[in-house]
Design a protein around this motif. Sequence first.
Motif, PDB file in Angstrom:
ATOM      1  N   ASN A 169       0.816  -1.219   0.000  1.00  0.00           N
ATOM      2  CA  ASN A 169       0.000   0.000   0.000  1.00  0.00           C
ATOM      3  C   ASN A 169       0.848   1.266   0.000  1.00  0.00           C
ATOM      4  O   ASN A 169       0.364   2.340  -0.335  1.00  0.00           O
ATOM      5  CB  ASN A 169      -0.928   0.007   1.213  1.00  0.00           C
ATOM      6  CG  ASN A 169      -2.044  -1.016   1.094  1.00  0.00           C
ATOM      7  OD1 ASN A 169      -2.434  -1.374  -0.036  1.00  0.00           O
ATOM      8  ND2 ASN A 169      -2.553  -1.498   2.215  1.00  0.00           N
ATOM      9  N   GLY A 170       2.135   1.122   0.412  1.00  0.00           N
ATOM     10  CA  GLY A 170       2.989   2.299   0.456  1.00  0.00           C
ATOM     11  C   GLY A 170       3.578   2.638  -0.892  1.00  0.00           C
ATOM     12  O   GLY A 170       3.334   3.712  -1.448  1.00  0.00           O
ATOM     13  N   CYS A 171       4.364   1.721  -1.457  1.00  0.00           N
ATOM     14  CA  CYS A 171       5.037   1.987  -2.733  1.00  0.00           C
ATOM     15  C   CYS A 171       4.195   1.573  -3.932  1.00  0.00           C
ATOM     16  O   CYS A 171       4.581   1.828  -5.078  1.00  0.00           O
ATOM     17  CB  CYS A 171       6.389   1.287  -2.764  1.00  0.00           C
ATOM     18  SG  CYS A 171       6.291  -0.514  -2.707  1.00  0.00           S
ATOM     19  N   GLN A 172       3.073   0.881  -3.710  1.00  0.00           N
ATOM     20  CA  GLN A 172       2.160   0.448  -4.777  1.00  0.00           C
ATOM     21  C   GLN A 172       2.850  -0.493  -5.759  1.00  0.00           C
ATOM     22  O   GLN A 172       2.522  -0.517  -6.948  1.00  0.00           O
ATOM     23  CB  GLN A 172       1.604   1.669  -5.519  1.00  0.00           C
ATOM     24  CG  GLN A 172       0.786   2.615  -4.653  1.00  0.00           C
ATOM     25  CD  GLN A 172      -0.464   1.934  -4.095  1.00  0.00           C
ATOM     26  OE1 GLN A 172      -1.186   1.217  -4.811  1.00  0.00           O
ATOM     27  NE2 GLN A 172      -0.710   2.140  -2.804  1.00  0.00           N
ATOM     28  N   GLN A 173       3.809  -1.293  -5.275  1.00  0.00           N
ATOM     29  CA  GLN A 173       4.499  -2.264  -6.106  1.00  0.00           C
ATOM     30  C   GLN A 173       4.019  -3.679  -5.750  1.00  0.00           C
ATOM     31  O   GLN A 173       3.695  -3.962  -4.590  1.00  0.00           O
ATOM     32  CB  GLN A 173       6.016  -2.173  -5.891  1.00  0.00           C
ATOM     33  CG  GLN A 173       6.636  -0.822  -6.244  1.00  0.00           C
ATOM     34  CD  GLN A 173       6.686  -0.592  -7.738  1.00  0.00           C
ATOM     35  OE1 GLN A 173       6.478  -1.526  -8.524  1.00  0.00           O
ATOM     36  NE2 GLN A 173       6.929   0.648  -8.136  1.00  0.00           N
ATOM     37  N   ALA A 174       4.004  -4.557  -6.786  1.00  0.00           N
ATOM     38  CA  ALA A 174       3.583  -5.941  -6.568  1.00  0.00           C
ATOM     39  C   ALA A 174       4.791  -6.805  -6.225  1.00  0.00           C
ATOM     40  O   ALA A 174       5.884  -6.615  -6.781  1.00  0.00           O
ATOM     41  CB  ALA A 174       2.895  -6.482  -7.813  1.00  0.00           C
ATOM     42  N   TYR A 175       4.593  -7.757  -5.306  1.00  0.00           N
ATOM     43  CA  TYR A 175       5.676  -8.621  -4.849  1.00  0.00           C
ATOM     44  C   TYR A 175       5.183 -10.076  -4.810  1.00  0.00           C
ATOM     45  O   TYR A 175       4.011 -10.343  -4.528  1.00  0.00           O
ATOM     46  CB  TYR A 175       6.160  -8.228  -3.451  1.00  0.00           C
ATOM     47  CG  TYR A 175       6.788  -6.868  -3.372  1.00  0.00           C
ATOM     48  CD1 TYR A 175       8.161  -6.719  -3.566  1.00  0.00           C
ATOM     49  CD2 TYR A 175       6.021  -5.729  -3.088  1.00  0.00           C
ATOM     50  CE1 TYR A 175       8.743  -5.468  -3.480  1.00  0.00           C
ATOM     51  CE2 TYR A 175       6.594  -4.490  -3.001  1.00  0.00           C
ATOM     52  CZ  TYR A 175       7.973  -4.360  -3.197  1.00  0.00           C
ATOM     53  OH  TYR A 175       8.546  -3.126  -3.119  1.00  0.00           O
ATOM     54  N   ASN A 221       8.060 -10.496   1.856  1.00  0.00           N
ATOM     55  CA  ASN A 221       8.619 -10.618   3.210  1.00  0.00           C
ATOM     56  C   ASN A 221       9.944  -9.854   3.322  1.00  0.00           C
ATOM     57  O   ASN A 221      10.218  -9.191   4.335  1.00  0.00           O
ATOM     58  CB  ASN A 221       8.827 -12.087   3.568  1.00  0.00           C
ATOM     59  CG  ASN A 221       7.499 -12.829   3.710  1.00  0.00           C
ATOM     60  OD1 ASN A 221       6.471 -12.220   4.018  1.00  0.00           O
ATOM     61  ND2 ASN A 221       7.509 -14.136   3.467  1.00  0.00           N
ATOM     62  N   GLN A 222      10.763  -9.937   2.265  1.00  0.00           N
ATOM     63  CA  GLN A 222      12.029  -9.190   2.262  1.00  0.00           C
ATOM     64  C   GLN A 222      11.780  -7.675   2.297  1.00  0.00           C
ATOM     65  O   GLN A 222      12.471  -6.940   2.986  1.00  0.00           O
ATOM     66  CB  GLN A 222      12.838  -9.572   1.021  1.00  0.00           C
ATOM     67  CG  GLN A 222      14.178  -8.840   0.914  1.00  0.00           C
ATOM     68  CD  GLN A 222      14.906  -9.197  -0.370  1.00  0.00           C
ATOM     69  OE1 GLN A 222      14.607 -10.189  -1.034  1.00  0.00           O
ATOM     70  NE2 GLN A 222      15.879  -8.366  -0.726  1.00  0.00           N
ATOM     71  N   HIS A 223      10.780  -7.253   1.544  1.00  0.00           N
ATOM     72  CA  HIS A 223      10.418  -5.834   1.513  1.00  0.00           C
ATOM     73  C   HIS A 223      10.002  -5.351   2.893  1.00  0.00           C
ATOM     74  O   HIS A 223      10.397  -4.257   3.333  1.00  0.00           O
ATOM     75  CB  HIS A 223       9.288  -5.623   0.502  1.00  0.00           C
ATOM     76  CG  HIS A 223       8.833  -4.199   0.396  1.00  0.00           C
ATOM     77  ND1 HIS A 223       9.664  -3.174   0.027  1.00  0.00           N
ATOM     78  CD2 HIS A 223       7.599  -3.639   0.596  1.00  0.00           C
ATOM     79  CE1 HIS A 223       9.004  -2.025   0.007  1.00  0.00           C
ATOM     80  NE2 HIS A 223       7.731  -2.294   0.354  1.00  0.00           N
ATOM     81  N   ARG A 224       9.237  -6.175   3.600  1.00  0.00           N
ATOM     82  CA  ARG A 224       8.805  -5.799   4.949  1.00  0.00           C
ATOM     83  C   ARG A 224      10.000  -5.712   5.904  1.00  0.00           C
ATOM     84  O   ARG A 224      10.062  -4.835   6.770  1.00  0.00           O
ATOM     85  CB  ARG A 224       7.780  -6.811   5.471  1.00  0.00           C
ATOM     86  CG  ARG A 224       6.449  -6.823   4.714  1.00  0.00           C
ATOM     87  CD  ARG A 224       5.764  -5.456   4.743  1.00  0.00           C
ATOM     88  NE  ARG A 224       5.496  -5.022   6.099  1.00  0.00           N
ATOM     89  CZ  ARG A 224       5.038  -3.819   6.420  1.00  0.00           C
ATOM     90  NH1 ARG A 224       4.830  -2.913   5.472  1.00  0.00           N
ATOM     91  NH2 ARG A 224       4.802  -3.496   7.671  1.00  0.00           N
ATOM     92  N   GLN A 225      10.958  -6.589   5.750  1.00  0.00           N
ATOM     93  CA  GLN A 225      12.162  -6.543   6.581  1.00  0.00           C
ATOM     94  C   GLN A 225      12.966  -5.274   6.316  1.00  0.00           C
ATOM     95  O   GLN A 225      13.502  -4.646   7.255  1.00  0.00           O
ATOM     96  CB  GLN A 225      13.016  -7.790   6.316  1.00  0.00           C
ATOM     97  CG  GLN A 225      12.400  -9.093   6.822  1.00  0.00           C
ATOM     98  CD  GLN A 225      13.236 -10.304   6.440  1.00  0.00           C
ATOM     99  OE1 GLN A 225      14.251 -10.173   5.756  1.00  0.00           O
ATOM    100  NE2 GLN A 225      12.804 -11.481   6.875  1.00  0.00           N
ATOM    101  N   GLU A 226      13.060  -4.873   5.059  1.00  0.00           N
ATOM    102  CA  GLU A 226      13.770  -3.628   4.725  1.00  0.00           C
ATOM    103  C   GLU A 226      13.087  -2.424   5.355  1.00  0.00           C
ATOM    104  O   GLU A 226      13.750  -1.505   5.860  1.00  0.00           O
ATOM    105  CB  GLU A 226      13.844  -3.472   3.208  1.00  0.00           C
ATOM    106  CG  GLU A 226      14.735  -4.494   2.528  1.00  0.00           C
ATOM    107  CD  GLU A 226      14.616  -4.419   1.009  1.00  0.00           C
ATOM    108  OE1 GLU A 226      13.718  -3.691   0.529  1.00  0.00           O
ATOM    109  OE2 GLU A 226      15.424  -5.081   0.316  1.00  0.00           O
ATOM    110  N   LEU A 227      11.743  -2.430   5.301  1.00  0.00           N
ATOM    111  CA  LEU A 227      11.003  -1.333   5.935  1.00  0.00           C
ATOM    112  C   LEU A 227      11.233  -1.323   7.438  1.00  0.00           C
ATOM    113  O   LEU A 227      11.351  -0.250   8.056  1.00  0.00           O
ATOM    114  CB  LEU A 227       9.510  -1.449   5.623  1.00  0.00           C
ATOM    115  CG  LEU A 227       9.095  -1.220   4.165  1.00  0.00           C
ATOM    116  CD1 LEU A 227       7.593  -1.403   4.011  1.00  0.00           C
ATOM    117  CD2 LEU A 227       9.513   0.168   3.692  1.00  0.00           C
ATOM    118  N   ALA A 228      11.284  -2.533   8.033  1.00  0.00           N
ATOM    119  CA  ALA A 228      11.521  -2.624   9.480  1.00  0.00           C
ATOM    120  C   ALA A 228      12.893  -2.050   9.827  1.00  0.00           C
ATOM    121  O   ALA A 228      13.055  -1.364  10.858  1.00  0.00           O
ATOM    122  CB  ALA A 228      11.405  -4.072   9.941  1.00  0.00           C
TER     123      ALA A 228
END
Length: 350
Positions: free
Chosen positions: A23-29, A35-42
């Motif tokens: 919902n933030g960057c509007q990119q599909a994963y 999960n990797q994207h969420r870790q980077e945000l964390a």
Amino acid sequence: MESIDMKSPCVKCSKGCGITTCNGCQQAYCINHFNQHRQELAIEVETLRQKHDRFRSNLDRKFTEHPLLLQINQWEQDAVNTIQTIAETARALLRELLNQTKNEIEKSMKNLTDALQSSRECDDYTEINIKKWTGQLRTLRETIESPPTILITENEKLVIPLISVHNQPSTFATENFENHTVTVEYSTHPSERFDQIVGKAITSEECRVITCNTWFVSYPTIYGSGRYSSGTHRLDYQIEKIGNSSIFFGITSSLEGARENDENDTSVHGWWDLARTVVNGEAEKGNDQKFITTGDEVTLTIDCDDRQIQLQHHQTRRQVELNIDIEYCPLPWKTVIKLGSKGDCIRILE
């Protein structure tokens, strides 16, 4: 006809199905890269938290050690030192005057004592002598008990420049905060005076005249009493006497104290005899031509608003200008003059 569900590919691997969209960057994963994207945000959030904590821990220190507070502290110390020096000079002068009066009374008392003792030993006195001695003793007593003829007067020409603190508009705005900047302004006395002296030089005529009394082995440096933080100020000088060496006219930051050696003082700006420019404490290449001679008048203009100083030589109508970088020479400014020859003498014109 059966519809086909088209899914966007994963933005990381460009293959597989993008099963979810951030919902933030509007990119599909895909599942792994989501999960990797969420870790980077964390990790970014944790880094931000650490920056926040460091900022918060430094907040009090930034305000308790604010440069303007340090500037006020320095002004206070300079004022105290000036007051102590003036008070000690006044005390020494008062002791000298009191001792003169005391010595005169003691001299008169000795004469009276000798007369009494001699007359008693010789049994040579009459009512006339007794009346005379009584009158002399009464006069001495009245001299001691009468109000002193010594007075303490206050010089209306302030030696210590007063300071004030006020808000001034700033072009910088911070979201959700009322923005303001605090500046310290010195209420300068209309008459500049020679103040601090580093080296061998003496002042006279209420610190309006400075004379060098050493050879050029070391240039005596003289700082002015004024503190200039805003507006334009014209300071007129007359060269009472000048030898073979040049004279330096310029400014430095009043935040800098008097130094025995100012070669590394980057706040010094000005000119040696209009020929050699000094910027950030370093003299630029120039010629040794001399424009200033005995009897000449020069005007040092300090333009705080435009961050500029000018030196005008009236006899030749020559004028030089210099822009000041306040990063190297912070406001408020004070004047700097250096004399190069024994007997060099400069007067501040009213």
